[in-house]
Write an enzyme that holds these catalytic residues in place. Structure first.
Site, PDB file in Angstrom:
ATOM      1  CG  HIS A 160      49.658  43.605  32.707  1.00 47.70           C
ATOM      2  ND1 HIS A 160      48.536  43.132  33.358  1.00 47.70           N
ATOM      3  CD2 HIS A 160      49.940  42.701  31.729  1.00 47.70           C
ATOM      4  CE1 HIS A 160      48.154  42.002  32.787  1.00 47.70           C
ATOM      5  NE2 HIS A 160      48.984  41.715  31.794  1.00 47.70           N
ATOM      6  CD  GLU A 190      51.046  38.836  21.425  1.00 43.08           C
ATOM      7  OE1 GLU A 190      51.637  37.782  21.149  1.00 43.08           O
ATOM      8  OE2 GLU A 190      50.084  39.276  20.774  1.00 43.08           O
ATOM      9  CG  ASP A 191      52.476  43.085  24.015  1.00 43.44           C
ATOM     10  OD1 ASP A 191      51.899  42.632  23.007  1.00 43.44           O
ATOM     11  OD2 ASP A 191      51.970  43.109  25.150  1.00 43.44           O
ATOM     12  CG  ASP A 209      47.328  38.177  31.321  1.00 41.57           C
ATOM     13  OD1 ASP A 209      47.605  39.372  31.535  1.00 41.57           O
ATOM     14  OD2 ASP A 209      47.011  37.721  30.202  1.00 41.57           O
ATOM     15  CG  ASP A 248      25.708  30.421  52.316  1.00 45.41           C
ATOM     16  OD1 ASP A 248      26.320  29.734  51.524  1.00 45.41           O
ATOM     17  OD2 ASP A 248      24.480  30.566  52.291  1.00 45.41           O
TER      18      ASP A 248
END
Ligand code: MN
Length: 720
Positions: free
Chosen positions: A58, A86-87, A149, A268
Site C-alpha cells: 500500500h 498509525e499502525d 493514499d 468531447d
C-alpha cells in the site's frame, strides 16, 4: 512474499526508484527515499491488508502514484511512511530521529487526517471535513500524500464490504476529487471520479463504458484521420508538434448525460490535444486549424491569456472536422500540459529541476493558486459553527465556482450566485467597504447582480463611502457577510485607523517604498513629532480622518528624494471624444441628465443607473437622491470643444412677444438656439430657451447680456 499478493499490484522498490531517477538527481534525497522504504518495510512486516497482500504494497503504491505527479523526495518519503505512526510500533520521536522534522511533520499531518473515526453521523463527518481542509492548508504536501493514499484505497476498494465502499466513494467524490481539482492534479481527480462512479452507480458506469467500447473502432478511425490532416497542416507550416487522442473520463460523460445531453451529442467524445513548443505556436496552430475547419461559435476559450485559478492553461475550440464530426481540440505547450495533468506538483518539478526563469509565469500562478487556500483559511478564521463551516467550504470553495476577472485580467474565484460586492470584498476588504458601483462587461449593474462565469468586473469605489446594512442581503459568501457585519461592530476610531493604514500602504506601494523601511522607529518618531501625535495608530488615525494627508506624511520622510528625479506625470486623456471622465473607468456609457442639463464647467456628480450607464447631474439637481452608493465621482474632460445643450428660463416683465429679441441676443454671442417657446403667459411671460453653449462661462456671459434687455426680469436655468 505472500502468494496472494501475486495477482495484486506487485511492485518492487526498483519500480519506484526508476520513476524517481527520472526527475530527482540529488543522491542524498534518493538515499532518504530508499531509507524510508526500508524503514516502512521493517515496521509493516507481518501486516496484511484486507485485500490479502502484504501491507507494504500500500505505501509503495502511494509512493508510486506520487512519482507520477513529480512529488519531491520529502513527499515521497512521507508517502512510504504514511501509515507507520498509525499502525506500527513507532513513535514520532523515533521517526524524527531517523528522518528529521519535515518528513515527520508531513507523516503526522497525514496520520491526523486518517485518525478520525468515520461515521455517517453528521457531526463526525463534518469534523472530518474540517480537519482535512484546515490540515491541508498548513502544508499542501500533506493533502497530496492523502490524495495518493485515497487513490490507492479506491483502486483496491473491492476488498471492503459494499456499504463501506459507497461511503468511501461518496467522500472521494465530494471531498477528495474537488480538492485534487483545485490543486490542478487532473490525473488524480479524474481517476478518483471514475472509481467513485463505478461504486456509486455501477450500472451507469458500465453502460457508458460499454457505449464507449462499442463506438471505439469507429471513433478511433475518425480521430486517426483527423490527426493525419492536422499533422499535415502543421508540418506544412513547420510547426513541430505532438498530437494525442484524449481518453474521456467516464465521469465527465456521465455528468453531461446527467444534465440532459444525449450520448451522441457530447462533443468531447471526439477529442484531440495538440502539444507545441511555444505559446506563440499555440495561437498559430489555432489560426491554421480555424482557417481549415469551421469553428463552432462560442466554444472557443483562451485559458492561456486567462489561466484558470488552478493554473490550467490551454486553448479550447470545437470545430467541424472531417466527415462533419465535431472535435473538441485543446492546444497547449508541453509545459502547460504538464501543469494541467500534475497541477501544483508540476510546479515544483519545474521550479526545482528545470531552472526557474524558464517559466516565470508559473510562479505568479502559484499566487493565484493560493486563493483557494486563502479562502479556506479565511473561512476557518470566521466565527462559525462546524456545520456552517463545512457547508460554506462545500458551497463556496469546493463546488460550483465561477471565475471572474478584474479589468487587468486577474482571476477571482467565487461561488455561484456571488455578486459584485463579494467580488469587491475578495479583492480587499477596503475595496468592498468603499464600493459604490460595479461595471460588468462594460455595463453598469446593480450591486446585487448575480455574476456569471468569465464576467469582467470593475468595482467603483469612493473613499468616503461606507457599507450599508442592506448589503447583508446582497452577498453570497459568508466571509463577505462576516466582513460587513464586522464593519458595523467596529468603533469609528478603528475604522479611521484602518482607512488611514490602507491609504498609506497604497501610496507607499505606488511610490515603490518598502513598507517596513518606511515604518522604522526613527521615522515614526519624526512623523509623530511633526504632526504632533503619539504613536503609529495615531498617524493612521490622522490620515484616516483627514487631519493629515498621505503625501504629507510620506513627504516628512521622503521629501529630499522626491525632488531628485523630476517625475514626468503623463496625463493621457482617456478618451478624446468623451466629455466626461468617470474616475478610473474607460469606455462607460455616460449621459448628461436632461433634468438639469449640465454644461462644461458645472459642478457635477455621476449617478449609476440600472442598466443605462452613468447619468451626469449638476451637483444640486433635486432629482439626485443622494443615495451615496449610487453616485460616482466624475469630472469634465478639458479636451473637447463640444457644445452642450442646456435650457434656460427667461422671465419678462410684460406680455409682449419677445421671441425675436431673445434669439437675436443669444445668436449674437455665437450660441445656437435649438428652440424657444413661451411657457406661461399672463401679465408677464416666461420663455423656455434651449440652446447649445460651450460651457458655464459662455452661459454666464449670455445671461449677463440677456439681462441688458430691459424687458427681461430674470434668468434661471431650468431644473425639471
Ligand atoms: Mn494509507
Amino acid at each position: 512474499m505472500s502468494s496472494l499478493s501475486k495477482k495484486l499490484d506487485d511492485i518492487k522498490l526498483e519500480d519506484i526508484m526508476e520513476k524517481v531517477h527520472n526527475y530527482i538527481e540529488d543522491e542524498e534525497q534518493i538515499r532518504i527515499i530508499e531509507k524510508a522504504y526500508h524503514f516502512a518495510f521493517s515496521k509493516h512486516n507481518g501486516q496484511f491488508r484486507k485485500s490479502g497482500e502484504a501491507y507494504i504494497y500500500h505505501p509503495m503504491n502511494v509512493a508510486l502514484i506520487l512519482t507520477t505527479i513529480y512529488a519531491d523526495y520529502e513527499t515521497i518519503s512521507a508517502g512510504l511512511l504514511h501509515d507507520v505512526l498509525e499502525d506500527c510500533d513507532c513513535t514520532p520521536e523515533e521517526m524524527e530521529e531517523e528522518f528529521g522534522p519535515v518528513i515527520t511533520k508531513l507523516v503526522k499531518g497525514v496520520t491526523k487526517l486518517s485518525n478520525i473515526n468515520f461515521s455517517t453521523e453528521n457531526e463526525y463527518l463534518i469534523d472530518y471535513y474540517k480537519k482535512i481542509i484546515v490540515g491541508m492548508s498548513e502544508d499542501v504536501r500533506v493533502i497530496i500524500v492523502k490524495l495518493a493514499d485515497r487513490l490507492h484505497n479506491m483502486r483496491t476498494l473491492w476488498a471492503i464490504p459494499e456499504d463501506r465502499q459507497k461511503v468511501k466513494a461518496h467522500e472521494s467524490l465530494d471531498i477528495f476529487a474537488p480538492i485534487a481539482h483545485h490543486l490542478g492534479i487532473h490525473k488524480i481527480k479524474s481517476e478518483l471520479e471514475d472509481l467513485s462512479l463505478r461504486y456509486l452507480k455501477p450500472d451507469v458506469f458500465y453502460d457508458i463504458a460499454e457505449k464507449l467500447n462499442k463506438t471505439k473502432i469507429e471513433r478511433d478511425r475518425i480521430v486517426y484521420d483527423m490527426q493525419t490532416e492536422i499533422t499535415d497542416l502543421l508540418n506544412e507550416h513547420h510547426i513541430p508538434h505532438e498530437i494525442k487522442g484524449r481518453a474521456k473520463c467516464i465521469y465527465s460523460i456521465y455528468n453531461k448525460l446527467d444534465k440532459g445531453k444525449k450520448f451522441s451529442d457530447i462533443y468531447d467524445l471526439l477529442a484531440l490535444r495538440i502539444l507545441v513548443n511555444t505559446e506563440q505556436e499555440c495561437y498559430l496552430t489555432l489560426g491554421l486549424i480555424h482557417s481549415k475547419f469551421r469553428p463552432l461559435p462560442k466554444r472557443f476559450k483562451d485559458y492561456i491569456a486567462m489561466p484558470k485559478p488552478n493554473m490550467y492553461q490551454s486553448l479550447h475550440t470545437t470545430i467541424f472536422g472531417i466527415d462533419g464530426y465535431l472535435f473538441e481540440i485543446q492546444i497547449r505547450t508541453h509545459e502547460m500540459d504538464e501543469v494541467a495533468e500534475n497541477g501544483i506538483a508540476a510546479h515544483w518539478s519545474y521550479k526545482e529541476n528545470k531552472g526557474s526563469n524558464k517559466n516565470a509565469n508559473l510562479t505568479s500562478t502559484t499566487e493565484q493558486k493560493l486563493q483557494f487556500f486563502k479562502s479556506i483559511i479565511d473561512l476557518s478564521h470566521d466565527k462559525m459553527t462546524s456545520e456552517e463551516f463545512v457547508n460554506s467550504v462545500k458551497d463556496e470553495v469546493l463546488n460550483n465556482n465561477i471565475y471572474c476577472f478584474t479589468p487587468k485580467g486577474d482571476v477571482m474565484e467565487l461561488p455561484r450566485g456571488a455578486t459584485p460586492l463579494d467580488f469587491a470584498y475578495k479583492i480587499h476588504t477596503r475595496v468592498g467597504e468603499t464600493t459604490v458601483g460595479a461595471i460588468v462587461n462594460n455595463n453598469i449593474v446593480p450591486l446585487d447582480y448575480e455574476l456569471k462565469d468569465n464576467d469582467i468586473v470593475k468595482i467603483n469605489t469612493n473613499k468616503n463611502s461606507t457599507p450599508s446594512k442592506e448589503w447583508l442581503n446582497m452577498v453570497k459568501c459568508s466571509t463577505t457577510k462576516n466582513k460587513i457585519r464586522a464593519f458595523f461592530t467596529r468603533s469609528e476610531r478603528d475604522i479611521y485607523i484602518e482607512r488611514g493604514k490602507y491609504s498609506l500602504e497604497k501610496e507607499l506601494r505606488k511610490r515603490k517604498i518598502v513598507f517596513s523601511e518606511f515604518l522604522q522607529d526613527e521615522n515614526i518618531k519624526k512623523i509623530c513629532d511633526t504632526i504632533k501625535v503619539d504613536d503609529l495608530d495615531d498617524i493612521y488615525l490622522s490620515i484616516g480622518n483627514g487631519k493629515a494627508t498621505v503625501n504629507g506624511v510620506i513627504n516628512i520622510i521622503y521629501k529630499e528624494e522626491e525632488k531628485t528625479p523630476p517625475k514626468v506625470v503623463k496625463v493621457t486623456p482617456k478618451n478624446k471624444d468623451a466629455d466626461i471622465i468617470v474616475s478610473g473607468i474607460d469606455k462607460v456609457k455616460v449621459n448628461l441628465a436632461n433634468c438639469c442639463n449640465p454644461v462644461y464647467g458645472d459642478e457635477i456628480v455621476g449617478y449609476i443607473t440600472r442598466g443605462n450607464g452613468i447619468t451626469v447631474h449638476r451637483i444640486h439637481c433635486h432629482n439626485l437622491e443622494m443615495l451615496e452608493e449610487r453616485t460616482v465621482d466624475v469630472s469634465w474632460n478639458d479636451n473637447t470643444d463640444k457644445r452642450y445643450l442646456t435650457c434656460i428660463l427667461v422671465h419678462t416683465i410684460d406680455n409682449v412677444n419677445h421671441v425675436l429679441d431673445i434669439i437675436q441676443t443669444i445668436s449674437s454671442m455665437n450660441v445656437n438656439v435649438d428652440g424657444i417657446k413661451m411657457i406661461s403667459h399672463g401679465d408677464t411671460s416666461t420663455y423656455e430657451v434651449n440652446c447649445y453653449v460651450t460651457g458655464i462661462d459662455q452661459l454666464n456671459k449670455m445671461s449677463v447680456n440677456l439681462l441688458k434687455n430691459k424687458f427681461i426680469e430674470k434668468i434661471e436655468r431650468a431644473m425639471r
